[in-house]
Design a protein around this motif. Structure first.
Motif, PDB file in Angstrom:
ATOM      1  N   GLU A   1      -0.384  -1.891  10.682  1.00 52.87           N
ATOM      2  CA  GLU A   1      -1.260  -2.742   9.882  1.00 52.87           C
ATOM      3  C   GLU A   1      -2.702  -2.651  10.417  1.00 52.87           C
ATOM      4  O   GLU A   1      -3.656  -2.491   9.646  1.00 52.87           O
ATOM      5  CB  GLU A   1      -0.754  -4.180   9.960  1.00 52.87           C
TER       6      GLU A   1
ATOM      7  N   LEU B   1      -4.260   0.787   9.677  1.00 51.75           N
ATOM      8  CA  LEU B   1      -4.719   0.923   8.288  1.00 51.75           C
ATOM      9  C   LEU B   1      -6.016   0.141   8.069  1.00 51.75           C
ATOM     10  O   LEU B   1      -6.913   0.606   7.360  1.00 51.75           O
ATOM     11  CB  LEU B   1      -3.625   0.469   7.319  1.00 51.75           C
ATOM     12  N   GLU B   2      -6.112  -1.002   8.708  1.00 50.01           N
ATOM     13  CA  GLU B   2      -7.341  -1.805   8.616  1.00 50.01           C
ATOM     14  C   GLU B   2      -8.530  -1.075   9.240  1.00 50.01           C
ATOM     15  O   GLU B   2      -9.617  -1.037   8.669  1.00 50.01           O
ATOM     16  CB  GLU B   2      -7.153  -3.135   9.346  1.00 50.01           C
TER      17      GLU B   2
ATOM     18  N   ILE C   1       1.936   4.849   1.069  1.00 44.78           N
ATOM     19  CA  ILE C   1       1.768   5.683   2.260  1.00 44.78           C
ATOM     20  C   ILE C   1       2.630   6.924   2.069  1.00 44.78           C
ATOM     21  O   ILE C   1       3.759   6.811   1.578  1.00 44.78           O
ATOM     22  CB  ILE C   1       2.304   4.962   3.523  1.00 44.78           C
TER      23      ILE C   1
ATOM     24  N   GLN D   1       0.854  -1.193   0.000  1.00 45.00           N
ATOM     25  CA  GLN D   1       0.000   0.000   0.000  1.00 45.00           C
ATOM     26  C   GLN D   1       0.892   1.246   0.000  1.00 45.00           C
ATOM     27  O   GLN D   1       1.912   1.290   0.694  1.00 45.00           O
ATOM     28  CB  GLN D   1      -0.890  -0.008   1.251  1.00 45.00           C
TER      29      GLN D   1
ATOM     30  N   ARG E   1      -3.699   8.485  -0.255  1.00 49.14           N
ATOM     31  CA  ARG E   1      -2.708   7.715   0.498  1.00 49.14           C
ATOM     32  C   ARG E   1      -2.804   8.067   1.973  1.00 49.14           C
ATOM     33  O   ARG E   1      -2.817   9.258   2.314  1.00 49.14           O
ATOM     34  CB  ARG E   1      -1.291   8.086   0.037  1.00 49.14           C
ATOM     35  N   PRO E   2      -2.855   7.081   2.854  1.00 48.54           N
ATOM     36  CA  PRO E   2      -2.769   7.399   4.284  1.00 48.54           C
ATOM     37  C   PRO E   2      -1.449   8.110   4.591  1.00 48.54           C
ATOM     38  O   PRO E   2      -0.481   7.973   3.842  1.00 48.54           O
ATOM     39  CB  PRO E   2      -2.806   6.024   4.961  1.00 48.54           C
TER      40      PRO E   2
ATOM     41  N   TYR F   1      -9.099   2.028   9.537  1.00 49.87           N
ATOM     42  CA  TYR F   1      -9.585   3.186   8.777  1.00 49.87           C
ATOM     43  C   TYR F   1      -9.984   2.849   7.342  1.00 49.87           C
ATOM     44  O   TYR F   1     -10.614   3.669   6.673  1.00 49.87           O
ATOM     45  CB  TYR F   1      -8.546   4.319   8.820  1.00 49.87           C
ATOM     46  N   ALA F   2      -9.646   1.649   6.889  1.00 52.68           N
ATOM     47  CA  ALA F   2      -9.956   1.272   5.509  1.00 52.68           C
ATOM     48  C   ALA F   2     -11.459   1.248   5.272  1.00 52.68           C
ATOM     49  O   ALA F   2     -11.941   1.557   4.181  1.00 52.68           O
ATOM     50  CB  ALA F   2      -9.333  -0.077   5.187  1.00 52.68           C
TER      51      ALA F   2
END
Lengths: 282, 263
Positions: free
Chosen positions: B238, B241-242, B60, B58, B102-103, B244-245
């Motif tokens: 990880e 990111l999950e 970033i 991903q 992108r985060p 907030y996905a």
């Protein structure tokens, strides 16, 4: 008593030495006269009030308390205060802090370092906040941040133009990190006000530094400063210590910021209401 | 985990010259990193390292405040004290991250924003204010990790995030303990005492709800001892990111607003 009379008469005499050299401050009758701290001129209080607390001799814009400020820019009787009472915050339990704030509240007759509310300028409604430099140097802790954020959100909800008169030494250290967070809180609220297409005029007065300067004070659609105000992120003494040299004359004053492109305009106090009135109607 | 450290001990650890810096974390956490430079107005600030990184495939945007490991490096990095250009470079790349969805991960490690004549001339206060303002409205998730020193407004300009984590022995403070002591007691030597009063440790700030998570450190955190820490950080990122996905852009902005509104 005779001595006092002599001194008073002497004030109005043409003299080679300035009155301040002759008269000690303690000998000036209370409330009748005031000394300009910049040029040391002795000023008749009544004249000073009529002149918006600006020294007629050197144009020094003397610091004014927030109620006087409000009366200078708002239509008479139009002010309605918001969030007047908010409990003292003491988030890090700083020794003696609550007592100190209570004491300052009683001697200044202010609730905190800012007054917020709604009023009219030549008939137009505005949300307005005015900071108080005589309340712990106008520092921003949780209550100040809460009042300012509340004002911004009120302006957003009521679709009002917003005016904030800043004067502050920055974040209030006695509240630790909670005071720092007020910078983010107020700035985020301004972004929402902005996204609604509303006007924010920031007025910088002496002094506007530190965490207030590095947050809501620099985020105006229009940024105005009073003449000669100290405006900066780091205080001059801190910079002098860091770089080990004296700062040039006029550094971090309103005129310096205008020259460097960081403010729109310098406006004298007696013109402030007129200029604000034009801008909120533009 | 080191127990019984005083706040002042933690201040010293947070500032220790052997403590890993932003670029160490960037090279160990991410699979790849391409550095991008410049604020497009005035210059490129070496106290800020920024670019695009890959994390489990991903993209970033990663931006860190960069200290040096010796005198020469610190001169180049200005001891991790960004100038206005550094904040403007960070904001430029955060807006770019927002554009490309992108985060953003920010690494905080600064004694504070640089104070000097040229920093004032180029609008240090304006640059910090602008970051707070614009970050509050970015629609991508933002994570800040304080890895060493979080010095006042200069750190906060990297900290208007959805979550703020701190390494166990890092600090985050409204003013340096030395500055506080010299203002309040006119005696900079009382800094150790000030460190206690200021509530600047990770544990204090978690209790005050200023931060969201503490990441445990090995006993002596150096470049050689940081591998376990990196494993923990990677796993936490990880999960971040999950989390907030599946959240909408509006909710990401709203939850960030509420995070600071409640403070």
């Amino acid at each position: 008593m005779n001595g006092d009379n002599f001194m008073l008469k002497d004030l109005f005499k043409k003299s080679s030495s300035t009155p301040s050299k002759i008269i000690k401050e303690s000998q000036i009758p209370d409330g009748l006269f005031q000394k300009c701290l910049k040029c040391n001129d002795i000023l008749y209080s009544e004249d000073l009030v009529e002149n918006y607390y600006v020294c007629p001799n050197c144009n020094n814009h003397i610091r004014v308390n927030p109620r006087e400020r409000l009366s200078m820019v708002l239509d008479e009787g139009s002010f309605m205060e918001l969030n007047r009472e908010i409990d003292i915050a003491d988030p890090i339990g700083f020794p003696g802090y609550k007592e100190k704030v209570r004491h300052i509240k009683s001697v200044t007759n202010l609730n905190e370092a800012v007054i917020t509310g709604r009023g009219k300028i030549n008939g137009t409604d505005v949300a307005i906040g005015v900071m108080a430099s005589n309340f712990l140097m106008g520092s921003m802790g949780k209550v100040v941040g809460e009042k300012i954020t509340g004002l911004i959100e009120y302006a957003t909800d009521c679709r009002l133009p917003l005016i904030i008169f800043s004067c502050s030494g920055g974040a209030r250290m006695q509240e630790g990190m909670v005071s720092l967070m007020q910078m983010a809180k107020t700035s985020a609220a301004l972004k929402r006000h902005d996204k609604e297409g509303l006007l924010y005029i920031s007025v910088l007065t002496d002094p506007t530094t530190g965490g207030v300067m590095a947050s809501f004070a620099m985020l105006g659609d229009i940024i105005i400063a009073e003449p000669g105000a100290l405006i900066g992120f780091a205080g001059p003494r801190v910079i002098e210590q860091t770089i080990g040299q004296k700062l040039p004359e006029g550094f971090q004053r309103s005129e310096f910021l205008l020259e460097h492109g960081f403010i729109d305009k310098i406006v004298k106090r007696n013109q402030m209401k007129k200029i604000l009135s034009i801008l909120i109607k533009s | 985990m080191i127990d019984n450290l005083t706040p002042w001990d933690k201040v010293k650890l947070a500032r220790h010259i052997n403590r890993p810096t932003s670029s160490d974390y960037i090279s160990k956490i991410f699979d790849s990193f391409i550095e991008l430079h410049g604020d497009r107005y005035y210059g490129d600030d070496n106290a800020v390292v920024a670019g695009i990184a890959k994390f489990n495939n991903q993209n970033i945007t990663v931006i860190g405040q960069q200290k040096g490991k010796n005198l020469k490096e610190n001169k180049k990095r200005n001891y991790g004290m960004p100038r206005p250009e550094g904040y403007r470079k960070a904001l430029r790349l955060m807006k770019q991250a927002n554009k490309f969805k992108r985060p953003i991960i920010l690494l905080v490690d600064t004694p504070g924003a640089f104070c000097g004549i040229e920093a004032e001339e180029r609008g240090q206060g304006e640059a910090i204010a602008r970051n707070l303002y614009e970050m509050s409205d970015l629609q991508v998730p933002i994570l800040s990790i304080v890895i060493g020193e979080g010095g006042s407004g200069g750190a906060l300009a990297f900290g208007v995030s959805n979550e703020v984590w701190m390494l166990e022995n890092s600090i985050y403070s409204v003013i340096s303990p030395e500055g506080f002591a010299s203002i309040i007691w006119k005696d900079g030597k009382k800094a150790p005492e000030a460190a206690g009063l200021l509530k600047l440790t990770a544990h204090d700030l978690l209790e005050l709800n200023i931060i969201d998570k503490i990441i445990e450190e090995p006993e002596e955190l150096t470049l050689d001892s940081m591998d376990d820490l990196i494993t923990i950080i990677k796993s936490e990122i990880e999960q971040f990111l999950e989390r907030y996905a599946s959240i909408s852009e509006n909710e990401i902005v709203a939850s960030r607003y509420e995070r600071f509104r409640s403070m």
